[in-house]
Structure formats: structure tokens, C-alpha cells
Design a protein around this motif. Sequence first.
Motif, mmCIF file in Angstrom:
data_model
loop_
_atom_site.group_PDB
_atom_site.id
_atom_site.type_symbol
_atom_site.label_atom_id
_atom_site.label_comp_id
_atom_site.label_asym_id
_atom_site.label_seq_id
_atom_site.Cartn_x
_atom_site.Cartn_y
_atom_site.Cartn_z
ATOM 1 N N TYR A 191 70.996 6.781 97.394
ATOM 2 C CA TYR A 191 71.597 7.295 96.153
ATOM 3 C C TYR A 191 73.084 7.630 96.267
ATOM 4 O O TYR A 191 73.814 7.562 95.292
ATOM 5 C CB TYR A 191 70.858 8.566 95.697
ATOM 6 N N ALA A 217 78.413 4.649 90.919
ATOM 7 C CA ALA A 217 78.087 5.646 89.890
ATOM 8 C C ALA A 217 78.186 7.065 90.454
ATOM 9 O O ALA A 217 78.746 7.965 89.808
ATOM 10 C CB ALA A 217 76.687 5.392 89.360
ATOM 11 N N THR A 218 77.661 7.256 91.662
ATOM 12 C CA THR A 218 77.738 8.597 92.267
ATOM 13 C C THR A 218 79.197 8.952 92.562
ATOM 14 O O THR A 218 79.614 10.100 92.366
ATOM 15 C CB THR A 218 76.908 8.658 93.570
ATOM 16 N N ALA A 235 80.738 10.074 89.372
ATOM 17 C CA ALA A 235 80.238 11.406 89.004
ATOM 18 C C ALA A 235 80.888 12.485 89.877
ATOM 19 O O ALA A 235 81.218 13.578 89.407
ATOM 20 C CB ALA A 235 78.723 11.448 89.153
ATOM 21 N N MET A 236 81.081 12.141 91.146
ATOM 22 C CA MET A 236 81.702 13.086 92.076
ATOM 23 C C MET A 236 83.166 13.337 91.693
ATOM 24 O O MET A 236 83.648 14.470 91.697
ATOM 25 C CB MET A 236 81.652 12.481 93.477
ATOM 26 N N SER A 294 83.289 15.575 88.774
ATOM 27 C CA SER A 294 83.046 16.967 89.158
ATOM 28 C C SER A 294 84.292 17.570 89.813
ATOM 29 O O SER A 294 84.676 18.712 89.535
ATOM 30 C CB SER A 294 81.850 16.996 90.110
ATOM 31 N N THR A 322 83.241 14.437 77.857
ATOM 32 C CA THR A 322 82.228 13.518 78.398
ATOM 33 C C THR A 322 82.534 12.046 78.109
ATOM 34 O O THR A 322 81.875 11.165 78.648
ATOM 35 C CB THR A 322 80.842 13.854 77.816
ATOM 36 N N THR A 363 87.050 22.138 80.509
ATOM 37 C CA THR A 363 85.679 22.610 80.777
ATOM 38 C C THR A 363 84.912 22.769 79.466
ATOM 39 O O THR A 363 83.752 22.350 79.353
ATOM 40 C CB THR A 363 85.701 23.961 81.530
ATOM 41 N N TYR A 369 84.009 19.437 78.197
ATOM 42 C CA TYR A 369 82.964 18.803 79.007
ATOM 43 C C TYR A 369 81.574 19.286 78.586
ATOM 44 O O TYR A 369 80.645 18.489 78.464
ATOM 45 C CB TYR A 369 83.243 19.127 80.479
ATOM 46 N N VAL A 370 81.447 20.588 78.351
ATOM 47 C CA VAL A 370 80.127 21.132 77.995
ATOM 48 C C VAL A 370 79.985 21.355 76.487
ATOM 49 O O VAL A 370 78.966 21.869 76.037
ATOM 50 C CB VAL A 370 79.833 22.452 78.751
ATOM 51 N N THR A 377 77.665 17.338 96.054
ATOM 52 C CA THR A 377 76.852 16.210 95.584
ATOM 53 C C THR A 377 75.931 15.711 96.694
ATOM 54 O O THR A 377 74.753 15.436 96.453
ATOM 55 C CB THR A 377 77.781 15.052 95.133
ATOM 56 N N LEU A 393 73.048 17.991 97.122
ATOM 57 C CA LEU A 393 72.146 17.890 95.956
ATOM 58 C C LEU A 393 71.235 16.670 96.107
ATOM 59 O O LEU A 393 70.029 16.750 95.886
ATOM 60 C CB LEU A 393 72.984 17.780 94.671
ATOM 61 N N LEU A 394 71.845 15.532 96.482
ATOM 62 C CA LEU A 394 71.069 14.295 96.549
ATOM 63 C C LEU A 394 70.182 14.211 97.786
ATOM 64 O O LEU A 394 69.201 13.477 97.793
ATOM 65 C CB LEU A 394 72.011 13.080 96.496
ATOM 66 N N THR A 406 70.580 24.158 97.721
ATOM 67 C CA THR A 406 71.993 24.129 97.328
ATOM 68 C C THR A 406 72.791 25.308 97.882
ATOM 69 O O THR A 406 74.007 25.288 97.866
ATOM 70 C CB THR A 406 72.127 24.121 95.798
ATOM 71 N N TYR A 407 72.097 26.326 98.381
ATOM 72 C CA TYR A 407 72.822 27.462 98.958
ATOM 73 C C TYR A 407 73.629 27.028 100.188
ATOM 74 O O TYR A 407 74.611 27.654 100.548
ATOM 75 C CB TYR A 407 71.855 28.583 99.332
ATOM 76 N N GLN A 460 75.282 20.780 84.024
ATOM 77 C CA GLN A 460 75.533 19.451 83.453
ATOM 78 C C GLN A 460 75.942 18.456 84.545
ATOM 79 O O GLN A 460 75.462 17.325 84.589
ATOM 80 C CB GLN A 460 76.635 19.562 82.400
ATOM 81 N N GLN A 495 74.444 13.909 88.129
ATOM 82 C CA GLN A 495 74.342 13.298 89.452
ATOM 83 C C GLN A 495 72.892 12.961 89.807
ATOM 84 O O GLN A 495 72.617 11.904 90.379
ATOM 85 C CB GLN A 495 74.968 14.230 90.496
ATOM 86 N N ILE A 527 71.773 9.779 88.149
ATOM 87 C CA ILE A 527 72.231 8.538 88.789
ATOM 88 C C ILE A 527 71.254 8.155 89.906
ATOM 89 O O ILE A 527 70.872 7.000 90.058
ATOM 90 C CB ILE A 527 73.654 8.719 89.349
ATOM 91 N N ASN A 583 73.226 17.993 77.570
ATOM 92 C CA ASN A 583 74.547 17.342 77.582
ATOM 93 C C ASN A 583 74.587 16.168 78.559
ATOM 94 O O ASN A 583 75.182 15.132 78.275
ATOM 95 C CB ASN A 583 75.629 18.352 77.981
#
Lengths: 343, 315
Positions: free
Chosen positions: A49, A54-55, A58-59, A62, A170, A242, A245-246, A294, A297-298, A303-304, B215, B220, B223, B244
Motif C-alpha cells: 500500500y 496515490a499514497t 495523499a502524503m 497531508s 479537496t 484547513t 480542506y474540511v 502515513t 497508519l498503513l 498510531t501513538y 479526513q 490514506q 487508497i 469528507n
Amino acid sequence: MTMTGSVHQLSRSKRLPAKVRGLILVRDQGLLMLWIAIVILFAYLAAPYFFTVATGIAMLNSASIASIYAAGLAVGVMTGVFDLSVPGTAALAGVVTALLLRAGVPVWAAILAGLLIGVLVGIVNALIVIKGFDPLIVTIAMLSVLSGTSLILAGGNNVSGLQGLTFMGTQTYLWIPAPVYIALALFLVLTVFLKTTRAGMRLLAVGGNAEAARRVGIPVSRYRVLGFSISALCAALGGIVTSAYVTTASPGASVSIVFDGMTAVALAGIPFIGGRGSLPRVALGAIVVATISTGLLLTGVQTYWSSIATGVLLVGGLALNMWTSRTATNLLLTGDTGKRAVE
Amino acid sequence: MKKSQYTAVAGLGVAALALAGCTGTTTPSTGATSKAGATIAFSTVSTQIPLITSLSDKVSDYLGGSGYKVTVQDSAFDPVKQGQQLEQAANSGSIAGAWIFPVAAESLTSTLKMFQSKKIPVVVDGGPSDFGLQGAQPGIVFVASDFKKYGQTIGDEAAKCAVKAGATQALSLRASETAAGSVAVRDSIGAAFSAGAPDTQVVGTAVASDLASAQTKVSQLLIAHPDASVVIAATDETALGAVNAYAAAGKTPACIIAGGGGPDLMAAKQAGKVTAVVAWDYGAEAEKAGADLIRLLSDPTSDGGVFTTPINVTK
């Protein structure tokens, strides 16, 4: 051999000694090497992934929002200002823009008003600081005032439904999200300004040594105002992007903005005493932080760990910067450069 | 006798006359008469959480309708600050009662005892055991949140929707596990969802405390897992972030089941962007616990009620 003689003779030599060049390379390109190493690591750990276009996009997306805030903080630090009011400025600019849009004001006018709020905050910060107040305290106070103001304006609730701002949130252009273009444009403008214009160079001079700048006739106060204004303008732009974006403006000032931004600044090796620094490296610093986030996450890691990794990187970045600078200086002063630098 | 002492005596006389007018069967209206205009402190985890702001509004509306003034204290996620603010208000005599949404329930035990000793009634979000107490307490109204049931309801709703849609992949989103009850919610969502939809695999999880990071993380995850069509979001922010992210990716999820119930999330539900919202019914809580608080304002030594915040599902 005296220090003066050593430096004088070094300046006549064509090239710096190999060890020093190596250290400067580590200092200047260490972040890039680190990023490449992280990408390779996650390409393996988060396969299939992570290592995809695409990643990557997205990165970048971010990182772009974080880098806008980081740019403001970086300009502040380079000019000798540590602006802690950035989260408050971002929140207020976002809320003001959102409320104006809701009131039917044209999009361009609402955005302009949000940006002007930023400039105004910067000017007020600077005017107080040049009276002799501690910038840290002044900007903390301003953060408090701005947070309260945006909460009052928004009635304690989010201002949502900002569909008019999606073009800079977006929306993608040539598959790349709008915030990436905005961040690129900002970094380009700021880099050109700082590196090639007289005002930019004077700004750095004031940040490096305000007293010396004053003695050569640079109006230090004026450049302090400029430094604060640029920092706050970036914060306002970050707040608006920001919100775009949201599609929601949150009146709550997110203090994590400062931590993420300062991580990028520290990773970029910008000394907190001001005077120098590279904005493209700040952008790379933001990308490194986003890459770690990222990647974790993947890979499905808690995530901590991202928070721990960011903290370790922050100290590591500072340590690397300090070590390379000190070692290079020592090598130059002692002449122990691996070869006879001074014959 | 000084002028201030005359004023105090006169004030006590007026209060005594007002109390003398109360009947034996205390009702909210009589309590309100006895303390009309008095201030109730609403101590919140943070004023920056829309859901809690809506509870604050409901409490203000309810108590304001009975003649009380509600002032909001922002603890900014700091349990020490919350305790200090409450104790200062109680010691200064500026409040007649309090409504507390604790940052950390266990840290407020001594504060509650101080309130009891000063005969200042309080409503607290949490059960007696959360504060190291047992059973009903004089002057304290407990409103417990059943986090296990809340999580189970979210998980059940998500499972039903996933089975109906024939979905095979889901994303699970939640806030930081430092929030009260979040571990219980997380575990019960997971248990209920895997039991109800055994053929739907949770392929990605993310922790996010704000809309923008939610979001970004969902974008991510999408994807990496483009077939994920079910979103189980434990909070408003994560649910709205998912809405979103799917919209930005040009995708339509089969189900977004959200826990929360703030104004933006309910608006998204009404717009058809969210499948179901599992929410604490703070309106009902404000009325039930508010009525009991008003009763205690007249009789702070009597036991307060022990209630449970109702859970609503909006489909």
C-alpha cells in the motif's frame, strides 16, 4: 597557529577539507537521506500500500497543510521570533472567513479578510514586542486572546458547510490536491523573498543579530513587524486552507499545529537563535513527519507510535544539527581535518 | 452592628421567608423560587467539543427556564484545573450548585466531598463508583454513561448495515483512548461488530482527535483499502472526516455509523451522508438531572438520584 591565521589560510584554499565537507553534507542533506531511508523502510513494512503514487500524493497533501504553518514558524524563527500565537491566528482567520462566507460575502473577499486578520495580528504582536516585552509571553497572550475571540465569534461551535472553499481544499488539479499547490507557491515566494531581496536579507540579518543590524543602519523595528506579519499571514493562510480542506472552520485553537510545525523547523536544522535557515528543508521536514504518520497508519501499528517517533526525531534533528556544526567548527579551528588543510 | 451585617441579617430573613413558603412536597418550581437567580457552574471537559457544548446549552436552557443563571467553566482537558476552578467557586460562595462533566472522575472525589460539606448540590456525569463512592449520596446527582452499551449499540448498528449491504471491508475510527470510556467503547464496538457481521473484516483503524486528521487518515486508508465501504466512527469528528474523505475520493460508502450527535453530525445525517447516529440523549439528561438538582438546591442534605444517560439511535 592562531585561529585568525587558520581561518585566513582556509579561505584561500580552493576546497574545504573532506571531513568538513562530509559534515556539511550530512547537515544539509541528512534530512533527505533520512526521508529516503524512512520511505524504503515503510515500502517494505507497509507493502503493497505504501509505495504507490496515490499514497505519495495523499502524503504530500497531508504535509502541505502542516508545512504552511511550519513556513510561518520558520520565518519567525529565522528572524528571531518564536510566534506561539499561530494556532489562535489560524483559528480566528478560519472562523472569520467562514462567517463572512456564510453571510454571503464573495469568496475572494472572505479569504482576503481572513488573511488581513493574520497581518493585523502580526502587526499587533510586533508593536507590543518592540516596546520591550518578551515575544514568547506576548504571543502566548495573543494565542489566548485569539482563541477566546474565535470561540465567541463562532458561538463555541464549528462553522460548517464551507463548500465555497473546496477549490482550495479537496479539489484536485492534475491529480494533485489544491493545498499542495498553495504550499508550493508559498514556499517559492518566501524563499525568493528571503534569499534574493534586500528586505529578505535584512530580515535574516535582524534575526541573526539585531544589535549588529541596528549599527549598520537597518531599521530593526520595521523588520520585526515584517517578520511577525509574515509569520501570522502564513498562520492565517494555514487556517483558511484547513477550513477549506474540511469545509468546516473550527474555533478551537489546535496547539498541535505549533508542535508539528516546530518539528519540521527543527528537522530542517534551523537554529532557534535565528539568522539562517532553508525553507525547502522545512517543507521536507513536514514531509518526513507526514511520511512517518502515513507509514505507521498503513502498517497498522498503533498510531501513538507516531507521536513517539516525532518526538525522537525532533531531539535527533537538533542533536544532529548541533553535532555537525560543532564538529565542523572544531575541525576547522584545530586543523585536524584528516588531511593537511593548512600547509 | 455594621451596615454589611444588617444586610446579611436582612438577607437571611428574606431567605427564611422564602423557605417558609415552600411546601413539604418539593417540586422544581418551588426550588426555583427559593434560589431564583442563583448561579450554577457548568464545568466542562472543554468548550471546544461541540457535543459537550450542546449539553451545556441544554443545561443552560433548562436551568435558565427555572430562573437560574448558568456559567461555563472550561477545564481545557486538565483535571487539576477543573478541581481548582470548582473549589474556588465553591469557596467564594459565588455558586449555588454545579454541573460537572469530569475530565477524570477519580480526581474529583475530594472536590465532591467539599461540595457536600458546604451543602452545594452537584450533578456529575458518572456513576458513584467512578468517584470512589458507593450508592446514592447526599447532595449529589449521578448521571452515569453506559459506555459498554453505547459501544455495543454502535457495533450492532454497523453490523446490521454491513450485512444488509453485503460489505466485506470496514474501517474503524475512534478518538484518543485517553477520553473517558473510550477503551470500553472501542472494545464493545469491536465485539458487537465481529459477532454481528462475521464476514466483514475491519481492514483499517485510525485514531484521530480532529476533523482534519480524521479526513487525512481515512483518505490514506481508502487508497490502501479501496473496497472498504463500511465506516464505524466512534466520534463526531471521525465520522465527519470519513464523510469528507469519501466525498473527496469520489466514493459513496455503504454505511457510516457514527457515535456522537453534535450539530454538524446531525446535519450530515439529515443530508443523508451518515447512515445512523448513536447519541447520548443529553436533552433527556438535562431535564431529569436538572429537576433533581433543583430539588437538591432546596434540600442539599437529601440523597440525589442515580440515573443513566439514555442512548438514542437516529436512522
